[in-house]
Design an enzyme around this catalytic site. Structure first.
Site, PDB file in Angstrom:
ATOM      1  N   SER A  30     -18.139  -6.750  32.685  1.00  0.00           N
ATOM      2  CA  SER A  30     -17.813  -6.472  31.278  1.00  0.00           C
ATOM      3  C   SER A  30     -19.067  -6.044  30.549  1.00  0.00           C
ATOM      4  O   SER A  30     -20.184  -6.419  30.937  1.00  0.00           O
ATOM      5  CB  SER A  30     -17.243  -7.731  30.609  1.00  0.00           C
ATOM      6  OG  SER A  30     -17.162  -7.569  29.207  1.00  0.00           O
ATOM      7  N   TYR A  46     -18.204 -16.687  28.145  1.00  0.00           N
ATOM      8  CA  TYR A  46     -17.616 -15.502  28.773  1.00  0.00           C
ATOM      9  C   TYR A  46     -18.698 -14.515  29.203  1.00  0.00           C
ATOM     10  O   TYR A  46     -18.700 -14.025  30.334  1.00  0.00           O
ATOM     11  CB  TYR A  46     -16.642 -14.834  27.798  1.00  0.00           C
ATOM     12  CG  TYR A  46     -16.010 -13.574  28.334  1.00  0.00           C
ATOM     13  CD1 TYR A  46     -15.077 -13.636  29.362  1.00  0.00           C
ATOM     14  CD2 TYR A  46     -16.347 -12.326  27.808  1.00  0.00           C
ATOM     15  CE1 TYR A  46     -14.490 -12.469  29.864  1.00  0.00           C
ATOM     16  CE2 TYR A  46     -15.769 -11.167  28.303  1.00  0.00           C
ATOM     17  CZ  TYR A  46     -14.840 -11.242  29.325  1.00  0.00           C
ATOM     18  OH  TYR A  46     -14.269 -10.095  29.823  1.00  0.00           O
TER      19      TYR A  46
END
Length: 617
Positions: free
Chosen positions: A172, A185
């Site tokens: 990501s 995250y």
């Protein structure tokens, strides 16, 4: 060593590319007979990847904890005569992973496994002020340990097969950038990026490539659910400001990139994290620059972008009592219509460049020639721009004899007027230009002995020459609707220190940053700009250094790559054509290492002569 760019090298390995040489990746059935597992395949990027793989001929297993969504997807795809199955799997449970992989492989036609896509994810976000141990455990167990569990479970079945095998992990943009209240995250995604490189090195001896893709702001059920803005249009207006392409990316675009990395067209790409992010990672906090003014040293910020405020809202929502365990949620997402074969871009067919027009500088030899051949065979009208008229005319004659539409112009790219004149002349006969591949290069390498003339020569071709060509092509590209694309040739030399390479490596480093700047400035005209970074390619320059003796030098130079061999010009051309194509429609401002894993290796190389035992090294 200096290798002149206008030298006609004797290079017997440089035979004309024919359609028979194209890998199956250039056809819609490129995954026919292949077997794949996709974790998190019931929704979002995972679902789009399942659909794309199945439509292109693969037998696919969906591994997901959401059995209702997974079974529904299987029913939908099986009804279209696609080969898809579902297994309810929590990737945190290693035994569950192993049992399910074994069951799937036992029923598969190949008695083995070709591909694994790890796209399962836990999206819980916590910052340093509120994080607890269980938050870390949830994020790391799914996003890191879960990926490891799946690789370990699949490994025995992948090693049984010959030929190309590949794994793609989902990272990501959050793994590269700091975002508010996103520590758990983001940390897990950064771990995936590093883990991917380590996996690639350890599995390279088994012929298994491992890469990751790095999305940013994808229109998915997760994004829609967590956002305070529920309409796609509203999100596009806000978050679109954070991407050069000025819109959210699509799950189908992520799937296209994943399938490219799985395919044989990426046969020398490993240990790479490919941003599929619309230019997000190449942008700074000033964003698209539309609210900034640069006047000499006078730099003022005139306004704030809305995207940052929305990102802050998203992170706050994730902390609320309704915060999301997106991995567990069953989400109704009306915009996620089934993918059909009609939706596949022309990039999935051998004639994906039919009707397109391209210019390739340095197209008379090496990577440039391989790119000319690939573009022309796939339907493009191609102009070779090169200073070597003897070689250029020969390549044109060879390809024209095959019924391909190829032109030649004698052009020194360091001469801006000549660039402008030649582009104008070519466009007058074609009426347009869709693509530019800047492959011209001067390979002079100087260090302590460098003189101003050495610097001038190197930068006039490798940097200013690329700029000259972009400026010459821009007026014609900007007029066209649809996707337009530019690819510049950088090098591992722009990333790494090499002995006596001051001039050459500096110019390649300049190309890396220039590419990002071009991408930002041309994004409003829907022109994507990317670069590729090759390593040791068996082409005229390397062949000359080896005295033409590949058999002698490959065992010496091959171990500089995880794939344990030199790369081929055709492999670099495959990557260039991918970036030019619509399959890369949301990729811009990215440098794609096409380097056999070279850039992810340290000076200890393949590690076969090092021993790690706890802290005893």
């Amino acid at each position: 060593m200096i290798i002149k760019r206008d030298t006609m090298a004797s290079f017997v390995d440089e035979k004309p590319l024919t359609e028979a040489d194209l890998p199956a990746t250039a056809a819609r059935g490129r995954f026919h007979g292949k077997v794949a597992i996709v974790t998190g395949g019931a929704s979002g990027i995972g679902k789009a990847t399942v659909e794309r793989l199945a439509l292109e001929g693969a037998s696919v297993a969906i591994f997901d904890i959401n059995d209702s969504a997974g079974k529904k997807l299987v029913d939908d795809l099986v009804a279209r005569s696609l080969v898809v199955s579902f297994y309810k799997v929590d990737v945190c449970n290693k035994d569950e992973c192993s049992v399910s992989v074994r069951k799937f492989v036992e029923t598969s036609p190949a008695a083995g496994l070709h591909y694994l896509v790890n796209s399962a994810a836990y999206f819980g976000q916590k910052g340093p002020k509120t994080v607890e141990k269980e938050d870390w455990e949830k994020s790391l167990n799914v996003n890191v340990v879960g990926y490891s569990n799946m690789v370990q479970s699949c490994y025995p079945y992948m090693t049984k097969l010959t030929g190309d095998k590949a794994i793609v992990n989902l990272s990501s943009g959050s793994g590269h950038r700091a975002q508010l209240d996103c520590m758990t995250y983001s940390t897990s995604k950064a771990a995936i990026i590093a883990m991917t490189k380590c996996m690639a090195l350890d599995l390279s001896k088994d012929g298994i490539r491992v890469n990751s893709v790095c999305p940013a702001f994808v229109w998915t059920p997760a994004l829609q659910t967590c956002s305070p803005i529920k309409s796609r249009q509203g999100l596009e207006e806000k978050l679109g400001q954070c991407l050069m392409i000025r819109r959210l990316t699509r799950t189908s675009e992520q799937a296209s990139a994943i399938c490219f990395l799985l395919s044989e067209d990426a046969s020398c790409i490993t240990a790479t994290d490919l941003p599929v992010d619309g230019g997000y990672l190449a942008m700074g906090p000033e964003g698209l620059g539309e609210n900034t003014v640069f006047a000499g040293s006078d730099w003022r910020l005139q306004g704030r972008r809305g995207g940052a405020d929305l990102i802050k809202s998203l992170s706050k929502l994730s902390e609320s009592e309704n915060g999301l365990n997106w991995r567990m949620a069953s989400i109704s997402f009306s915009d996620e219509k089934p993918l059909t074969e009609a939706d596949l871009p022309a990039t999935a067919a051998r004639r994906r460049f039919h009707g397109k027009v391209a210019i390739v500088t340095g197209g008379a030899s090496g990577i440039g020639r391989a790119t000319v051949e690939r573009l022309a065979i796939e339907g493009a009208t191609v102009a070779i721009f090169d200073v070597n008229d003897l070689l250029g005319e020969k390549v044109k004659a060879d390809l024209t004899a095959q019924g391909l539409n190829v032109h030649f112009y004698k052009v020194d790219v360091s001469d801006k007027d000549k660039c402008v004149e030649s582009v104008k002349s070519f466009v007058e006969s074609t009426s347009k230009v869709n693509y530019l591949a800047n492959c011209a290069a001067f390979f002079g390498c100087k260090a302590l002995d460098a003189e101003k003339k050495d610097w001038d020569k190197t930068f006039s071709v490798n940097v200013i020459g690329y700029s000259n060509m972009v400026q010459a092509c821009y007026p014609y590209m900007s007029k066209l609707p649809g996707d337009k694309s530019i690819v510049n040739i950088a090098s591992i030399g722009g990333h790494r220190a090499h002995v006596s390479h001051w001039t050459y490596s500096s110019s390649k480093g300049a190309i890396l940053t220039m590419t990002k700047c071009m991408a930002l400035d041309l994004a409003k005209d829907k022109i994507r700009v990317n670069s590729v970074s090759p390593a040791w390619v068996w082409g005229p320059e390397v062949a000359k250094a080896a005295g033409g003796d590949r058999e002698k030098w490959e065992p010496i130079w091959g171990p500089f790559h995880m794939i344990r061999r030199l790369t081929e010009r055709s492999e670099i051309a495959s990557a260039i054509c991918f970036l030019l194509s619509e399959d890369a429609s949301c990729i811009t401002a990215t440098d794609l290492p096409v380097d056999g894993g070279n850039l992810s290796m340290g000076p200890e190389g393949l590690g076969e002569n090092t021993v790690f035992a706890g802290s005893d090294y």
